[in-house]
Motif scaffolding. Structure first.
Motif, mmCIF file in Angstrom:
data_model
loop_
_atom_site.group_PDB
_atom_site.id
_atom_site.type_symbol
_atom_site.label_atom_id
_atom_site.label_comp_id
_atom_site.label_asym_id
_atom_site.label_seq_id
_atom_site.Cartn_x
_atom_site.Cartn_y
_atom_site.Cartn_z
ATOM 1 N N GLY A 15 -1.642 4.708 -0.320
ATOM 2 C CA GLY A 15 -2.204 3.979 0.813
ATOM 3 C C GLY A 15 -1.175 3.737 1.900
ATOM 4 O O GLY A 15 -1.432 3.996 3.076
ATOM 5 N N GLY A 16 -0.023 3.259 1.515
ATOM 6 C CA GLY A 16 0.986 2.923 2.506
ATOM 7 C C GLY A 16 1.654 4.123 3.146
ATOM 8 O O GLY A 16 1.789 4.189 4.358
ATOM 9 N N ILE A 17 2.044 5.084 2.346
ATOM 10 C CA ILE A 17 2.826 6.207 2.873
ATOM 11 C C ILE A 17 1.944 7.386 3.254
ATOM 12 O O ILE A 17 1.918 7.817 4.405
ATOM 13 N N THR A 18 1.202 7.910 2.294
ATOM 14 C CA THR A 18 0.445 9.136 2.528
ATOM 15 C C THR A 18 -0.634 8.963 3.582
ATOM 16 O O THR A 18 -0.770 9.797 4.482
ATOM 17 N N GLU A 19 -1.410 7.889 3.490
ATOM 18 C CA GLU A 19 -2.468 7.683 4.484
ATOM 19 C C GLU A 19 -1.891 7.541 5.883
ATOM 20 O O GLU A 19 -2.464 8.061 6.844
ATOM 21 N N GLU A 20 -0.771 6.855 6.006
ATOM 22 C CA GLU A 20 -0.183 6.691 7.336
ATOM 23 C C GLU A 20 0.312 8.018 7.904
ATOM 24 O O GLU A 20 0.090 8.320 9.068
ATOM 25 N N THR A 109 7.182 1.415 10.495
ATOM 26 C CA THR A 109 6.579 0.089 10.649
ATOM 27 C C THR A 109 5.125 0.095 10.198
ATOM 28 O O THR A 109 4.675 -0.821 9.503
ATOM 29 N N ALA A 110 4.395 1.150 10.579
ATOM 30 C CA ALA A 110 2.994 1.262 10.162
ATOM 31 C C ALA A 110 2.898 1.404 8.643
ATOM 32 O O ALA A 110 2.004 0.824 8.019
ATOM 33 N N ILE A 111 3.808 2.160 8.047
ATOM 34 C CA ILE A 111 3.810 2.336 6.587
ATOM 35 C C ILE A 111 4.054 0.999 5.890
ATOM 36 O O ILE A 111 3.333 0.630 4.946
ATOM 37 N N VAL A 112 5.051 0.271 6.333
ATOM 38 C CA VAL A 112 5.369 -1.024 5.708
ATOM 39 C C VAL A 112 4.210 -2.001 5.886
ATOM 40 O O VAL A 112 3.828 -2.711 4.945
ATOM 41 N N ALA A 113 3.616 -2.024 7.065
ATOM 42 C CA ALA A 113 2.485 -2.922 7.304
ATOM 43 C C ALA A 113 1.292 -2.540 6.435
ATOM 44 O O ALA A 113 0.599 -3.415 5.897
ATOM 45 N N HIS A 114 1.039 -1.244 6.285
ATOM 46 C CA HIS A 114 -0.072 -0.786 5.453
ATOM 47 C C HIS A 114 0.162 -1.193 3.995
ATOM 48 O O HIS A 114 -0.733 -1.732 3.339
ATOM 49 N N ALA A 115 1.372 -0.956 3.515
ATOM 50 C CA ALA A 115 1.698 -1.337 2.135
ATOM 51 C C ALA A 115 1.601 -2.850 1.954
ATOM 52 O O ALA A 115 1.066 -3.334 0.948
ATOM 53 N N PHE A 117 -0.277 -4.872 3.584
ATOM 54 C CA PHE A 117 -1.697 -5.221 3.577
ATOM 55 C C PHE A 117 -2.290 -5.031 2.182
ATOM 56 O O PHE A 117 -3.071 -5.853 1.717
ATOM 57 N N HIS A 118 -1.874 -3.951 1.506
ATOM 58 C CA HIS A 118 -2.355 -3.732 0.136
ATOM 59 C C HIS A 118 -1.838 -4.812 -0.817
ATOM 60 O O HIS A 118 -2.560 -5.213 -1.738
ATOM 61 N N VAL A 119 -0.633 -5.278 -0.611
ATOM 62 C CA VAL A 119 -0.102 -6.366 -1.443
ATOM 63 C C VAL A 119 -0.985 -7.602 -1.277
ATOM 64 O O VAL A 119 -1.358 -8.252 -2.263
ATOM 65 N N VAL A 120 -1.341 -7.912 -0.048
ATOM 66 C CA VAL A 120 -2.218 -9.065 0.215
ATOM 67 C C VAL A 120 -3.577 -8.859 -0.445
ATOM 68 O O VAL A 120 -4.121 -9.769 -1.081
ATOM 69 N N LEU A 121 -4.143 -7.647 -0.311
ATOM 70 C CA LEU A 121 -5.448 -7.369 -0.927
ATOM 71 C C LEU A 121 -5.405 -7.518 -2.445
ATOM 72 O O LEU A 121 -6.342 -8.052 -3.046
ATOM 73 N N VAL A 122 -4.340 -7.041 -3.062
ATOM 74 C CA VAL A 122 -4.203 -7.181 -4.522
ATOM 75 C C VAL A 122 -4.120 -8.663 -4.882
ATOM 76 O O VAL A 122 -4.757 -9.114 -5.842
ATOM 77 N N GLY A 123 -3.356 -9.429 -4.125
ATOM 78 C CA GLY A 123 -3.248 -10.868 -4.386
ATOM 79 C C GLY A 123 -4.587 -11.575 -4.262
ATOM 80 O O GLY A 123 -4.965 -12.367 -5.133
ATOM 81 N N VAL A 124 -5.327 -11.266 -3.206
ATOM 82 C CA VAL A 124 -6.650 -11.873 -3.016
ATOM 83 C C VAL A 124 -7.590 -11.454 -4.141
ATOM 84 O O VAL A 124 -8.349 -12.279 -4.679
ATOM 85 N N SER A 125 -7.548 -10.180 -4.523
ATOM 86 C CA SER A 125 -8.401 -9.697 -5.617
ATOM 87 C C SER A 125 -8.056 -10.385 -6.938
ATOM 88 O O SER A 125 -8.947 -10.762 -7.704
ATOM 89 N N ALA A 126 -6.760 -10.560 -7.200
ATOM 90 C CA ALA A 126 -6.335 -11.212 -8.438
ATOM 91 C C ALA A 126 -6.805 -12.668 -8.477
ATOM 92 O O ALA A 126 -7.320 -13.133 -9.501
ATOM 93 N N VAL A 127 -6.650 -13.355 -7.373
ATOM 94 C CA VAL A 127 -7.114 -14.752 -7.314
ATOM 95 C C VAL A 127 -8.623 -14.803 -7.499
ATOM 96 O O VAL A 127 -9.142 -15.647 -8.227
ATOM 97 N N GLY A 128 -9.347 -13.896 -6.838
ATOM 98 C CA GLY A 128 -10.787 -13.842 -6.988
ATOM 99 C C GLY A 128 -11.215 -13.600 -8.425
ATOM 100 O O GLY A 128 -12.171 -14.204 -8.922
#
Length: 132
Positions: A15-20, A109-115, A117-128
């Motif tokens: 997600g972070g590297i390849t997609e960007e 910068t886009a790669i780091v931001a994308h990655a 964002f995935h960290v945040v999504l995983v955290g939200v999913s785990a809490v959920g």
């Protein structure tokens, strides 16, 4: 929860590297180049693509980015119109922001931001998962 945690490396690396790389160099940059060249033929020539051309490239590549998430989603649930619109729209919003970061800052910068964002999504999913 285990399935979520095992998906983290793929989310960060793919997600972070390849997609960007694929979206910025493979989709957004060619769209910007073609639009810029067409604009230069129709209007005054510019040495670099103007902001309007870049925003067209951001939005077009962001919609492609959003649509690119549909096959993975379809493999897990039945697609509805609302689910398709939500997926494309939410991913497109993120795609526009990442495209802007690529344009104004760098691919890295886009790669780091994308990655991130995935960290945040995983955290939200785990809490959920823990709460519900």
């Amino acid at each position: 929860m285990e399935e979520l945690l095992t998906s983290v490396p793929m989310r960060l690396l793919y997600g972070g590297i390849t997609e960007e790389i694929l979206l910025r160099w493979g989709v957004m940059a060619p769209i910007a180049f073609v639009c810029w060249r067409l604009r230069n033929r129709l209007r005054e020539r510019t040495k670099t693509p103007p902001a309007a051309v870049m925003w067209v490239a951001f939005v077009a590549s962001a919609v492609a980015f959003g649509a690119g998430h549909l096959p993975a989603l379809a493999s897990t649930v039945d697609l509805t119109t609302a689910l398709v619109l939500r997926t494309v729209l939410l991913n497109a919003v993120v795609g526009v922001a990442l495209g802007w970061l690529f344009w104004r800052r760098s691919l890295e910068t886009a790669i780091v931001a994308h990655a991130a964002f995935h960290v945040v999504l995983v955290g939200v999913s785990a809490v959920g998962m823990l709460l519900f």
